[in-house]
Design a protein around this motif. Structure first.
Motif, short mmCIF file in Angstrom:
data_model
loop_
_atom_site.label_atom_id
_atom_site.label_comp_id
_atom_site.label_asym_id
_atom_site.label_seq_id
_atom_site.Cartn_x
_atom_site.Cartn_y
_atom_site.Cartn_z
N GLN A 1 0.82 -1.21 0.00
CA GLN A 1 0.00 0.00 0.00
C GLN A 1 0.86 1.26 0.00
OE1 GLN A 1 -2.26 -0.97 3.49
NE2 GLN A 1 -3.89 -1.98 2.34
N LEU A 2 1.91 1.24 0.80
CA LEU A 2 2.82 2.39 0.84
C LEU A 2 3.49 2.61 -0.51
CD1 LEU A 2 4.85 2.33 4.18
CD2 LEU A 2 3.43 4.17 3.32
N LEU A 3 3.93 1.52 -1.11
CA LEU A 3 4.62 1.62 -2.40
C LEU A 3 3.65 2.14 -3.47
CD1 LEU A 3 7.49 0.89 -3.57
CD2 LEU A 3 6.34 -1.05 -4.62
N ALA B 1 4.81 0.04 -8.26
CA ALA B 1 3.79 -0.84 -7.69
C ALA B 1 2.96 -1.48 -8.80
CB ALA B 1 2.89 -0.06 -6.74
N ASN B 2 2.68 -0.70 -9.81
CA ASN B 2 1.91 -1.19 -10.94
C ASN B 2 2.69 -2.28 -11.69
OD1 ASN B 2 -0.27 -1.21 -12.70
ND2 ASN B 2 0.79 0.18 -14.11
N ALA C 1 12.31 2.91 -0.02
CA ALA C 1 13.50 3.65 -0.49
C ALA C 1 14.42 2.74 -1.31
CB ALA C 1 14.25 4.24 0.69
N ILE C 2 14.64 1.52 -0.84
CA ILE C 2 15.51 0.59 -1.58
C ILE C 2 14.87 0.27 -2.93
CG2 ILE C 2 16.63 -1.67 -1.60
CD1 ILE C 2 16.55 -1.62 1.48
N LEU C 3 13.58 -0.03 -2.90
CA LEU C 3 12.91 -0.40 -4.15
C LEU C 3 12.86 0.77 -5.12
CD1 LEU C 3 9.96 -2.52 -2.75
CD2 LEU C 3 11.96 -3.35 -4.00
#
Lengths: 665, 208
Positions: A476-478, A486-487, A540-542
């Motif tokens: 959800q955050l992403l 996220a998509n 952040a990493i992603l």
């Protein structure tokens, strides 16, 4: 009543050419301290006589009529008033009904006539701006909480000719005030649709376009439709639309398309604006909490009173290695902050006895007992297996018959007795190893481990409900912070975020060296700046890998492999800084949802409105409550404070000013 | 028809914690053994190209955490598996007893097309150790009772039978693929017809 007076006070002849909100007043010569550290809007204003002024208005003055405002249009309200808005939409109302409040607020406006501006400079990663009308003195200092000063400077430079000083690249000297940009107005001048000063219109379009492509385009377009519908008379211009204008409008339309989605329904098309986050501030990391500061923070009896301040410092820069042994005991709730040295001594004695009595419970078990106690035997067998494969490449745990492995095992078996229901779960030995490595002492390591486990016990649920919940929250955050990624993940069967399982289970232990994991953990233990900050670390990493994951069109297996292979290739300081930047982006986003607020432990909107429900107060007072809430909720750096910390509001402001500003200055 | 064969074989290794799943995978792929492997958290995989009957195929070998509670998440990786390798530790009888539930759980979660003929291979690992507790005979009997699952006794540490076991895994997975394709020629066509009929019926309903 208040509305009409406000219109009079701010005659429409004064127009905002550019506005930037979320600007903190850091310093101002001749102003009382109480005026400082408040948030407002920095504007460039064109006065009736065409002269221009840089104006800073405190937030409590700029509340907007809520009856003319809906969510999508709320964004528009900060745009200049030169455009074709209905009058009512742009009316400013004051936050209180009492005229004296208004006068006080008005008095807090800071005005710098551009004609008098001598120099300005941009520092702190383009987030701080200082102005001077007198050589040698910086009279005002502003801090840009949302994004940076770049756009503001770009716009300002359109009104004043500047030169950079030789000795300081960040300082600009005003050479000639009030020049006009010649390049961009040309095309609009040819179109001749704007009766006003074309420079300002073009700049409004261009500067606002970057942040609000949708609304800006619509404004410009409304002018164009005027031509189409009313012909030349209405706009006093030639029909000869120059190609440059066409280009500009085409570009803006394209950008608008990118920023909008169109959903076809049976009878109508739903066009929704894809909300974008405000620019990401880059917040530098601080220096570690030094031994000198740490000892200075304790009173004569060893109590630590400024707990929030200490946590702020640790959040900003971590802890110097030499005092970690001491500080970690506090961060992991083994040592209470407010205990004196004498009390701590008594506590340690008590906790030592408690530990050894629990240890004796399994040490005294006979072989026969163990043989008839399968639940203990299973746990013991798991511990033994994992101890032998925990960080064995590190010198502290390397080699055969290493005594530290025995201590590792003893602590884990004692923990089985401490919390038999949870028992031993894989990952726990990873959590314990750095603690033992740092503390060296069996009893201290055990109780610090207990403290850490209390924070993350849900990771080890039998049904894995805690992990599943976190993976969902992460998704959800992403989706909110990086919708494009996220998509992509959702399309590649990876929306379940399982590839982040290892990160979350042992709080990134497998991804960093011992040195770096100590830094990351101590920062996360402060629980600042919000709940679940570790999920923002994941984001952040992603986010840093986003371009690779998308451009290479990685699928389920490649995503997992790529993420697993990031282990030991990550820069802890950079990630912490990015995660904090994302935090500020998220909390200052106009479309922040309750779902995200709940994840980050912020008060939800539905809660706050329910407290006001039932009152049929006029709209001005509704906007007042919103304004007030925002003021309370937004602390330094736009940081949201929950109700618990509100009690310490005064203390927190004071501490933050002293410590964090000191580090940033 | 051989051109339609899949060149990628997905293999899942399952078994209790500490039986040597990661070690077997690394021994096969990297020809290395280390007693410093960490407990697997989450999931990971390695790939290796092998030649089976003059064909080059890529094996994608999946390694998941062994502790029971992590299985509910591990199942995400079972999908599309071509072969399942069940590992136990010959010195730990409990890990042998777990084989049955590992097998059942896999069949439920992965729901392969033909569960009765889905290729499994059983590996009894750590035969280099002295304190053996599960005899080869006992393991073989169990394998025979389960539709003749191939059984190998291995040592990841000393590279005993690892290559042979994985060759068999690849061959059986490929055979399964081929059989599946053979089956597909007929049942799928019938299915297709059934679908068509269904669609026609729907169409009729709509037309009315």
């Amino acid at each position: 009543m208040s509305r009409s007076s406000s219109v009079e006070d701010l005659p429409e002849q004064c127009k905002d050419l550019f506005t930037q909100d979320g600007v903190l007043l850091k310093a101002c010569l001749g102003r009382p301290v109480t005026d400082l550290n408040s948030i407002g809007m920095l504007c460039i204003v064109q006065n009736q006589d065409n002269s221009k002024t840089i104006e800073w208005r405190p937030n409590d003055l700029i509340t907007i009529d809520s009856d003319t405002q809906d969510q999508e249009w709320a964004v528009v309200n900060t745009i200049g008033i030169t455009m074709s808005f209905a009058k009512g939409r742009r009316q400013r109302t004051l936050s209180g009904n009492i005229t004296s409040d208004y006068a006080t607020a008005r008095a807090r406006i800071i005005k710098i006539p551009i004609e008098e501006l001598k120099t300005f400079r941009v520092t702190r990663n383009n987030q701080q701006m200082q102005f001077s009308t007198k050589p040698g003195v910086w009279q005002t200092t502003f801090y840009f909480q949302h994004g940076n000063a770049e756009i503001f400077v770009a716009y300002l430079k359109n009104h004043v000719k500047t030169a950079k000083t030789r000795h300081d690249r960040n300082t600009y000297v005003v050479v000639e005030p009030n020049i006009e940009s010649q390049v961009l107005n040309k095309s609009f001048a040819e179109l001749d649709i704007f009766t006003e000063n074309t420079t300002d219109v073009v700049w409004n379009l261009v500067s606002n376009f970057k942040q609000r492509p949708y609304e800006t385009t619509m404004e410009a377009f409304s002018k164009l439709t005027d031509i189409v519908y009313y012909g030349n008379e209405g706009v006093n211009g030639k029909r000869d639309v120059s190609e440059e204008v066409v280009d500009l409008l085409t570009k803006s339309m394209n950008a608008m398309e990118e920023a909008t989605t169109v959903t076809k329904s049976d009878e109508y098309e739903v066009i929704s604006v894809k909300p974008t986050l405000p620019p990401r501030p880059s917040i530098p990391r601080g220096t570690p909490l030094s031994p000198e500061k740490w000892w200075a923070l304790q009173d004569t009896e060893g109590r630590i009173t400024e707990v929030e301040g200490v946590k702020q410092l640790i959040f900003r820069g971590g802890v110097a290695h030499s005092i970690r042994q001491c500080v970690w005991k506090y961060l992991l709730d083994y040592h209470p902050w407010h205990m004196s040295n004498a009390e701590l001594k008594a506590l340690t004695k008590k906790k030592t006895e408690e530990y050894f009595s629990m240890k004796l419970q399994w040490r005294s078990m006979t072989e026969g007992q163990e043989a008839r106690f399968s639940e203990y035997r299973d746990r013991k067998s798991l511990v033994e297996k994992d101890v032998n494969r925990t960080d064995r490449t590190h010198p502290f745990f390397a080699g055969d018959n290493n005594p530290n492995l025995v201590i590792l095992q003893d602590i884990l078996l004692t923990y089985v007795m401490y919390n038999f229901d949870l028992g031993y779960v894989q990952g726990m030995s990873d959590i314990l190893a750095p603690l033992l490595l740092l503390l060296g002492n069996e009893v201290d390591s055990f109780w610090c481990f207990v403290g850490f486990m209390d924070k993350i016990a849900s990771n080890f649920d039998m049904d894995q409900a805690g992990m599943k919940h976190q993976l969902l929250q992460l998704q959800q955050l992403l989706t909110f912070a990086s919708p494009e990624l996220a998509n992509h993940l959702a399309q590649k069967d990876s929306g379940n975020m399982y590839f982040c399982f290892r990160w979350l289970l042992v709080w990134f232990k497998r991804e960093f060296s011992h040195r770096d994991i100590m830094r990351l953990w101590e920062v996360l233990w402060t629980s600042l700046p919000c709940a679940n900050f570790h999920l923002l670390i994941c984001v952040a990493i992603l986010d840093a890998e986003k371009d690779i994951l998308i451009s290479k069109d990685y699928g389920f297996t490649e995503i997992l492999k790529h993420v697993n292979d990031l282990s030991m290739c990550l820069d802890v300081d950079k990630i912490l800084s990015t995660a904090e930047g994302i935090y500020h982006q998220v909390v200052s986003a106009p479309h922040l949802t309750d779902q995200i607020r709940i994840i980050l432990g912020l008060p939800t909107m539905s809660n706050s409105t329910s407290t006001h429900s039932g009152s049929d107060a006029p709209t001005t007072s509704k906007s007042e409550t919103n304004g007030t809430k925002e003021d309370q909720g937004t602390g330094m750096f736009g940081q949201e404070m929950d109700e618990d910390t509100l009690e310490y509001n005064g203390l927190q402001i004071c501490i933050v000013t002293k410590t964090v500003w000191a580090l940033l200055a | 028809m051989s051109s339609r064969k899949k060149a990628l074989l997905k293999v899942i290794i399952l078994g209790d914690s500490g039986v040597g799943k990661t070690s077997l995978m690394n021994q096969f792929v990297n020809k290395k053994f280390s007693n410093q492997y960490k407990a697997t958290i989450g999931a990971d995989f390695l790939t290796k190209e092998v030649i089976v009957d003059d064909r080059i195929v890529t094996m994608q070998i999946w390694d998941t955490a062994g502790q029971e509670r992590f299985q509910s998440l591990g199942v995400a990786f079972y999908r599309g598996a071509d072969c399942c390798v069940l590992v136990f530790d010959v010195t730990a009888p409990n890990t042998f007893k777990s084989l049955e539930s590992w097998r059942d759980e896999f069949l439920i979660q992965a729901s392969p097309r033909d569960p009765d003929n889905f290729p499994f291979v059983i590996l009894g690992n750590k035969i280099d150790l002295d304190n053996r507790a599960v005899s080869a005979k006992r393991a073989q009997q169990w394998c025979q009772s389960k539709n003749d699952i191939p059984y190998f006794e291995t040592s990841a540490k000393e590279a005993v039978n690892v290559e042979l076991a994985f060759q068999t895994i690849a061959r059986n997975a490929l055979a399964q693929e081929t059989e599946a394709e053979l089956y597909n020629e007929f049942p799928d066509q019938i299915k297709l017809n059934a679908n068509d009929n269904g669609r026609n019926r729907d169409g009729d309903n709509c037309a009315c």
